[in-house]
Scaffold this motif. Structure first.
Motif, PDB file in Angstrom:
ATOM      1  N   UNK A 156      -0.042  -3.912   8.308  1.00 57.57           N
ATOM      2  CA  UNK A 156       0.813  -2.909   8.939  1.00 57.57           C
ATOM      3  C   UNK A 156       0.611  -1.603   8.174  1.00 57.57           C
ATOM      4  N   UNK A 157       0.063  -0.591   8.834  1.00 55.13           N
ATOM      5  CA  UNK A 157      -0.244   0.653   8.141  1.00 55.13           C
ATOM      6  C   UNK A 157       0.991   1.531   7.941  1.00 55.13           C
ATOM      7  N   UNK A 158       2.022   1.319   8.778  1.00 55.25           N
ATOM      8  CA  UNK A 158       3.213   2.151   8.660  1.00 55.25           C
ATOM      9  C   UNK A 158       4.374   1.526   9.412  1.00 55.25           C
ATOM     10  N   UNK A 159       5.148   2.334  10.079  1.00 50.09           N
ATOM     11  CA  UNK A 159       6.343   1.880  10.788  1.00 50.09           C
ATOM     12  C   UNK A 159       5.972   0.992  11.976  1.00 50.09           C
ATOM     13  N   UNK A 160       6.715  -0.121  12.093  1.00 51.84           N
ATOM     14  CA  UNK A 160       6.511  -1.066  13.189  1.00 51.84           C
ATOM     15  C   UNK A 160       7.862  -1.609  13.605  1.00 51.84           C
ATOM     16  N   UNK A 161       8.130  -1.618  14.908  1.00 52.53           N
ATOM     17  CA  UNK A 161       9.407  -2.118  15.414  1.00 52.53           C
ATOM     18  C   UNK A 161       9.191  -3.144  16.511  1.00 52.53           C
ATOM     19  N   UNK A 162       9.882  -4.268  16.391  1.00 48.85           N
ATOM     20  CA  UNK A 162       9.913  -5.281  17.441  1.00 48.85           C
ATOM     21  C   UNK A 162      11.360  -5.653  17.702  1.00 48.85           C
ATOM     22  N   UNK A 163      11.733  -5.723  18.969  1.00 45.34           N
ATOM     23  CA  UNK A 163      13.129  -6.006  19.302  1.00 45.34           C
ATOM     24  C   UNK A 163      13.464  -7.492  19.172  1.00 45.34           C
ATOM     25  N   UNK A 164      12.575  -8.376  19.670  1.00 46.47           N
ATOM     26  CA  UNK A 164      12.858  -9.819  19.582  1.00 46.47           C
ATOM     27  C   UNK A 164      11.665 -10.627  20.061  1.00 46.47           C
ATOM     28  N   UNK A 165      11.560 -11.848  19.517  1.00 43.72           N
ATOM     29  CA  UNK A 165      10.691 -12.901  20.034  1.00 43.72           C
ATOM     30  C   UNK A 165       9.208 -12.529  20.085  1.00 43.72           C
ATOM     31  N   UNK A 166       8.712 -11.850  19.065  1.00 40.00           N
ATOM     32  CA  UNK A 166       7.277 -11.612  18.971  1.00 40.00           C
ATOM     33  C   UNK A 166       6.620 -12.771  18.232  1.00 40.00           C
ATOM     34  N   UNK A 167       5.410 -13.112  18.638  1.00 38.24           N
ATOM     35  CA  UNK A 167       4.629 -14.145  17.965  1.00 38.24           C
ATOM     36  C   UNK A 167       3.301 -13.520  17.550  1.00 38.24           C
ATOM     37  N   UNK A 168       3.071 -13.410  16.250  1.00 39.32           N
ATOM     38  CA  UNK A 168       1.824 -12.870  15.722  1.00 39.32           C
ATOM     39  C   UNK A 168       1.084 -13.991  15.010  1.00 39.32           C
ATOM     40  N   UNK A 169      -0.091 -14.342  15.531  1.00 37.75           N
ATOM     41  CA  UNK A 169      -0.904 -15.406  14.956  1.00 37.75           C
ATOM     42  C   UNK A 169      -2.198 -14.774  14.477  1.00 37.75           C
ATOM     43  N   UNK A 170      -2.391 -14.776  13.173  1.00 40.02           N
ATOM     44  CA  UNK A 170      -3.536 -14.103  12.561  1.00 40.02           C
ATOM     45  C   UNK A 170      -4.395 -15.123  11.825  1.00 40.02           C
ATOM     46  N   UNK A 171      -5.602 -15.354  12.343  1.00 42.46           N
ATOM     47  CA  UNK A 171      -6.532 -16.266  11.694  1.00 42.46           C
ATOM     48  C   UNK A 171      -7.719 -15.521  11.095  1.00 42.46           C
ATOM     49  N   UNK A 222       0.826  -1.209   0.000  1.00 42.66           N
ATOM     50  CA  UNK A 222       0.000   0.000   0.000  1.00 42.66           C
ATOM     51  C   UNK A 222       0.858   1.255   0.000  1.00 42.66           C
ATOM     52  N   UNK A 223       2.045   1.141  -0.554  1.00 45.75           N
ATOM     53  CA  UNK A 223       2.995   2.255  -0.646  1.00 45.75           C
ATOM     54  C   UNK A 223       3.944   1.958  -1.800  1.00 45.75           C
ATOM     55  N   UNK A 224       4.668   2.965  -2.289  1.00 46.76           N
ATOM     56  CA  UNK A 224       5.639   2.720  -3.360  1.00 46.76           C
ATOM     57  C   UNK A 224       6.639   1.640  -2.956  1.00 46.76           C
ATOM     58  N   UNK A 225       6.928   0.745  -3.879  1.00 46.56           N
ATOM     59  CA  UNK A 225       7.796  -0.377  -3.568  1.00 46.56           C
ATOM     60  C   UNK A 225       9.230   0.087  -3.358  1.00 46.56           C
ATOM     61  N   UNK A 226       9.901  -0.568  -2.404  1.00 47.67           N
ATOM     62  CA  UNK A 226      11.303  -0.292  -2.127  1.00 47.67           C
ATOM     63  C   UNK A 226      11.895  -1.530  -1.448  1.00 47.67           C
ATOM     64  N   UNK A 227      13.206  -1.687  -1.468  1.00 50.12           N
ATOM     65  CA  UNK A 227      13.816  -2.838  -0.798  1.00 50.12           C
ATOM     66  C   UNK A 227      13.615  -2.790   0.713  1.00 50.12           C
ATOM     67  N   UNK A 228      13.461  -3.953   1.311  1.00 52.32           N
ATOM     68  CA  UNK A 228      13.418  -4.114   2.765  1.00 52.32           C
ATOM     69  C   UNK A 228      12.318  -3.271   3.408  1.00 52.32           C
ATOM     70  N   UNK A 229      11.146  -3.315   2.832  1.00 51.70           N
ATOM     71  CA  UNK A 229       9.995  -2.693   3.484  1.00 51.70           C
ATOM     72  C   UNK A 229       9.659  -3.442   4.773  1.00 51.70           C
ATOM     73  N   UNK A 230      10.019  -4.723   4.791  1.00 49.57           N
ATOM     74  CA  UNK A 230       9.830  -5.541   5.989  1.00 49.57           C
ATOM     75  C   UNK A 230      11.046  -6.435   6.170  1.00 49.57           C
ATOM     76  N   UNK A 231      11.550  -6.517   7.399  1.00 46.14           N
ATOM     77  CA  UNK A 231      12.654  -7.422   7.705  1.00 46.14           C
ATOM     78  C   UNK A 231      12.246  -8.342   8.848  1.00 46.14           C
ATOM     79  N   UNK A 232      12.733  -9.572   8.795  1.00 42.30           N
ATOM     80  CA  UNK A 232      12.390 -10.571   9.808  1.00 42.30           C
ATOM     81  C   UNK A 232      13.664 -11.231  10.311  1.00 42.30           C
ATOM     82  N   UNK A 233      13.898 -11.139  11.609  1.00 36.79           N
ATOM     83  CA  UNK A 233      14.995 -11.877  12.236  1.00 36.79           C
ATOM     84  C   UNK A 233      16.304 -11.139  12.384  1.00 36.79           C
ATOM     85  N   UNK A 234      16.357  -9.851  12.045  1.00 36.57           N
ATOM     86  CA  UNK A 234      17.640  -9.133  12.070  1.00 36.57           C
ATOM     87  C   UNK A 234      17.844  -8.307  13.338  1.00 36.57           C
ATOM     88  N   UNK A 235      16.800  -7.665  13.834  1.00 40.25           N
ATOM     89  CA  UNK A 235      16.950  -6.876  15.061  1.00 40.25           C
ATOM     90  C   UNK A 235      17.314  -7.809  16.210  1.00 40.25           C
TER      91      UNK A 235
END
Length: 217
Positions: free
Chosen positions: A100-115, A42-55
């Motif tokens: 995710x409507x915009x910026x979101x930050x998680x430091x570690x070990x989040x579990x998101x279960x969406x049904x 829902x925004x102009x495409x760019x690299x790394x709009x979302x990262x998983x496992x790096x923080x």
């Protein structure tokens, strides 16, 4: 090392020309358990709009606490960067929508279960050991009248929300903009007041007119 797995995930979930931009990057040891859904931008495409496992957080070990991704439903990404920290687990089931409507930050070990449906606003910050799920997986039944209660609900998190360590966010929850959720809190209902402190099991409003300060303030 993370590019091949990230490219595989993007190609599975997006049109090829979008996938080549690598809008989603997963760490090389991330487990992709399933990828049958789709990613909508829902925004102009760019690299790394979302990262998983790096923080990372010093009390967790990246070698052993790897991330897991299952995207069988729809993942929507907005204009801000989404960062799921080390050991984060993301499960979007078939027919479900995680937005995710915009910026979101998680430091570690989040579990998101969406049904069913989870919507997260802009500039949301979450600490470690967070569980967020919009389903109980199993229905309950009233033993007097036989009425069944739905196992699924919705979660809505407003802009500028801060969720502390080891919190649980359950179905049919609405956390308004600017709220702070204290550590070890369980949120399982709708709140209407913005800029307040939610604490307890279950959560209650403990302070009014309080919100997270910006880093440059």
């Amino acid at each position: 090392m993370s590019i091949p797995k990230s490219l595989y995930l993007c190609v599975k979930l997006m049109p090829l020309m979008q996938a080549l931009h690598l809008p989603v990057m997963v760490r090389y040891n991330c487990k992709i358990s399933s990828a049958k859904g789709k990613i909508r931008l829902n925004a102009p495409i760019r690299p790394m709009m979302m990262t998983v496992g790096f923080e990372s957080v010093g009390i967790f070990d990246k070698k052993y606490e790897r991330s897991i991704v299952q995207i069988d439903g729809e993942l929507e990404l907005g204009s801000g960067k989404v960062m799921i920290g080390q050991g984060g687990r993301l499960c979007i089931m078939e027919g479900a929508n995680l937005r995710f409507k915009g910026k979101f930050e998680n430091s570690a070990m989040i579990e998101i279960i969406c049904k069913n449906n989870i919507s997260i606003g802009n500039n949301v910050l979450t600490s470690w050991d967070i569980l967020m799920m919009d389903t109980d997986f199993h229905q309950t039944i009233n033993t007097c009248d036989g009425i069944r209660n739905s196992a699924e609900g919705k979660i809505t998190i407003g802009d500028n929300v801060w969720i502390g360590a080891r919190c649980v966010v359950l179905k049919n929850t609405d956390i308004p903009a600017g709220c702070v959720v204290g550590a070890n809190t369980t949120v399982n209902k709708n709140f209407t007041e913005e800029n307040c402190l939610l604490v307890g099991y279950p959560a209650e409003v403990k302070k009014h007119n309080v919100t997270r300060a910006n880093e440059n303030e």
